[in-house]
Write an enzyme that holds these catalytic residues in place. Structure first.
Site, mmCIF file in Angstrom:
data_model
loop_
_atom_site.group_PDB
_atom_site.id
_atom_site.type_symbol
_atom_site.label_atom_id
_atom_site.label_comp_id
_atom_site.label_asym_id
_atom_site.label_seq_id
_atom_site.Cartn_x
_atom_site.Cartn_y
_atom_site.Cartn_z
ATOM 1 N N HIS A 249 0.856 -1.187 0.000
ATOM 2 C CA HIS A 249 0.000 0.000 0.000
ATOM 3 C C HIS A 249 0.891 1.235 0.000
ATOM 4 O O HIS A 249 1.873 1.298 0.737
ATOM 5 C CB HIS A 249 -0.899 -0.001 1.234
ATOM 6 C CG HIS A 249 -2.074 0.921 1.152
ATOM 7 N ND1 HIS A 249 -1.922 2.292 1.148
ATOM 8 C CD2 HIS A 249 -3.409 0.684 1.088
ATOM 9 C CE1 HIS A 249 -3.122 2.855 1.077
ATOM 10 N NE2 HIS A 249 -4.039 1.898 1.032
ATOM 11 N N ARG A 272 -7.202 9.885 -0.317
ATOM 12 C CA ARG A 272 -6.915 10.228 -1.708
ATOM 13 C C ARG A 272 -8.184 10.178 -2.550
ATOM 14 O O ARG A 272 -8.379 10.998 -3.446
ATOM 15 C CB ARG A 272 -5.871 9.263 -2.280
ATOM 16 C CG ARG A 272 -4.467 9.530 -1.767
ATOM 17 C CD ARG A 272 -3.460 8.512 -2.305
ATOM 18 N NE ARG A 272 -3.612 7.219 -1.673
ATOM 19 C CZ ARG A 272 -3.759 6.076 -2.325
ATOM 20 N NH1 ARG A 272 -3.804 6.060 -3.641
ATOM 21 N NH2 ARG A 272 -3.871 4.932 -1.668
#
Length: 469
Positions: A249, A272
């Site tokens: 990640h 995000r």
């Protein structure tokens, strides 16, 4: 009463399996977990759970379908995994959302578009609780109450490690042996076992075996995530698939007070998805489409940002704080994220860019008709009049070992398969991260919780059908 179904693991896969068996089919269960508390890694999931063509999407005029979700999943999988499992994940996704909403009164009324998704389909609830914690605590509450009121129907055995599964000569499950925290061995007679024991992202030994290049990366996984289930299933003849496919990640949050820590809090992908951006410390500028798949974002950080400490800056505006206040308050409490002006951010983080130029870049990101990196969603989370005095939320992020896509291969009934692609043993099932084939080379954000619900409920329904026979 009949012998209980033994469920190994109390993350969301185990909880979904148990709730479906108990609530819908009145089938007795025993949940066994080596940890001291319920929840596994599922309890930490912070972005949400995917669903395609849901009532929430319809209410927000978002056009989605299982076919579109499947296309996104197959594209992300890069030719690996099992497309029939991906098809089931996609087709059953709206049923998973409806089950959580209907059976457990979970709102799941907010949506985000995460990396690799064509539309917003990752559901979470309005309210103070992160999605993983909310779902896990709600599902476990019902089981805990049943364990108190109907101990013959539900038993929860924590601090206990399964050590072996008895399989008869005619390939049928016969029992389970486990060791309690005092070292005492116990046996349970059962014809059904569901492995829901999670992945192996915390195990340096297994990382060395399957992905040695990742051994030195930090991880987001809890200490219980050591691949016990995969090892046991491999020993008894399960077909293992994609074991070298391990998701890194891109946004593990760096603690400035302990930069070298081997364990990191995850910066939720929703940060995000709702408009947060990544800046390169070497330039002070964006360098990637933040909403592409996790492997691509990770590769961009590792190839373009400073190699000495493998990091980028995650930057968000006030608009994100208004939507994800609880997440950001927690990160700020832990001193992983700071709220500063653009001018102070440039000084404190030694960005090689002026505050005026950074403000101009953020203005362009917020207003340009086409994103410079072809990001599919441009969100005005930084406000309308961006200047050096505009306040932002900023933190350092680094790639972290997050999820293991591989595991014991299952079929669309959640049965564990042998090396010939046939059910390994009658009564042997798996769901969640211990299984393999659902995600291929890269998991989409929001699909881990979904996988647990879809294949946990499937295992329960398959077992219930056998019970009726």
């Amino acid at each position: 009463m009949s012998d209980p179904v033994v469920i190994i693991g109390t993350g969301l896969a185990g909880l979904a399996t148990a709730n479906q068996l108990v609530k819908t089919h009145n089938v007795p269960v025993v949940l066994i977990d080596k940890a001291a508390s319920i929840g596994g890694n599922s309890i930490k999931a912070s972005s949400g759970i995917n669903g395609a063509h849901t009532t929430i999407q319809e209410a927000q005029n978002i056009s989605d379908s299982p076919e579109l979700f499947l296309n996104d999943t197959v594209k992300s999988a890069k030719g690996k995994g099992s497309e029939p499992l991906m098809d089931k994940l996609s087709k059953d996704s709206h049923l998973a959302i409806e089950w959580l909403q209907g059976e457990f009164d979970l709102k799941l009324d907010l949506l985000a578009q995460l990396g690799g998704h064509s539309v917003p389909r990752t559901h979470r609830s309005s309210g103070k609780l992160p999605p993983g914690f909310e779902i896990v605590s709600t599902l476990s509450k019902f089981l805990k109450e049943k364990a108190e009121s109907q101990p013959d129907l539900v038993k929860i055995q924590l601090d206990s490690k399964v050590v072996s599964i008895d399989i008869s000569g005619d390939h049928a499950v016969r029992g389970v042996q486990y060791e309690d925290k005092d070292g005492k061995m116990h046996s349970i007679d059962t014809s059904y076992v569901v492995f829901c024991s999670g992945g192996f992202g915390f195990s340096k030994e297994m990382l060395k075996r399957f992905a040695p290049e990742l051994v030195n990366l930090p991880t987001t996984n809890g200490a219980q995530t050591t691949g016990d289930g995969q090892n046991m299933l491999e020993r008894i003849g399960a077909q293992m698939i994609d074991m070298d496919q391990i998701q890194v990640h891109p946004t593990g949050l760096v603690d400035p007070a302990d930069r070298a820590a081997g364990w990191k809090f995850l910066g939720a992908e929703a940060l995000r998805g709702l408009g947060g951006i990544l800046l390169n410390p070497s330039t002070g500028k964006r360098f990637v489409n933040e909403l592409t798949t996790r492997d691509v974002v990770t590769a961009a950080i590792q190839s373009q940002c400073p190699k000495d400490d493998n990091r980028a800056y995650l930057v968000m505006g006030q608009g994100i704080y208004e939507v994800l206040k609880n997440n950001l308050d927690f990160y700020m409490f832990k001193k992983l994220i700071k709220k500063v002006t653009l001018e102070d951010a440039v000084k404190e983080y030694k960005l090689p860019i002026s505050a005026a130029d950074l403000a101009a870049d953020l203005t362009a990101y917020s207003t340009d008709a086409k994103d410079a990196f072809e990001r599919p969603l441009v969100t005005k989370n930084f406000g309308d009049d961006i200047s050096a005095s505009t306040e932002i939320f900023i933190g350092e992020v680094t790639p972290v070992v997050h999820f293991t896509m591989g595991g014991a291969k299952i079929n669309t009934d959640s049965q564990v398969l042998n090396t010939e692609g046939k059910p390994l043993a009658g009564g042997l099932y798996a769901a969640g991260e211990v299984s393999g084939g659902v995600h291929g080379a890269n998991r989409l954000g929001g699909s881990s919780l979904l996988e647990c619900v879809v294949f946990g409920r499937t295992a329960a329904n398959s077992i219930a059908a056998e019970f009726k026979k």
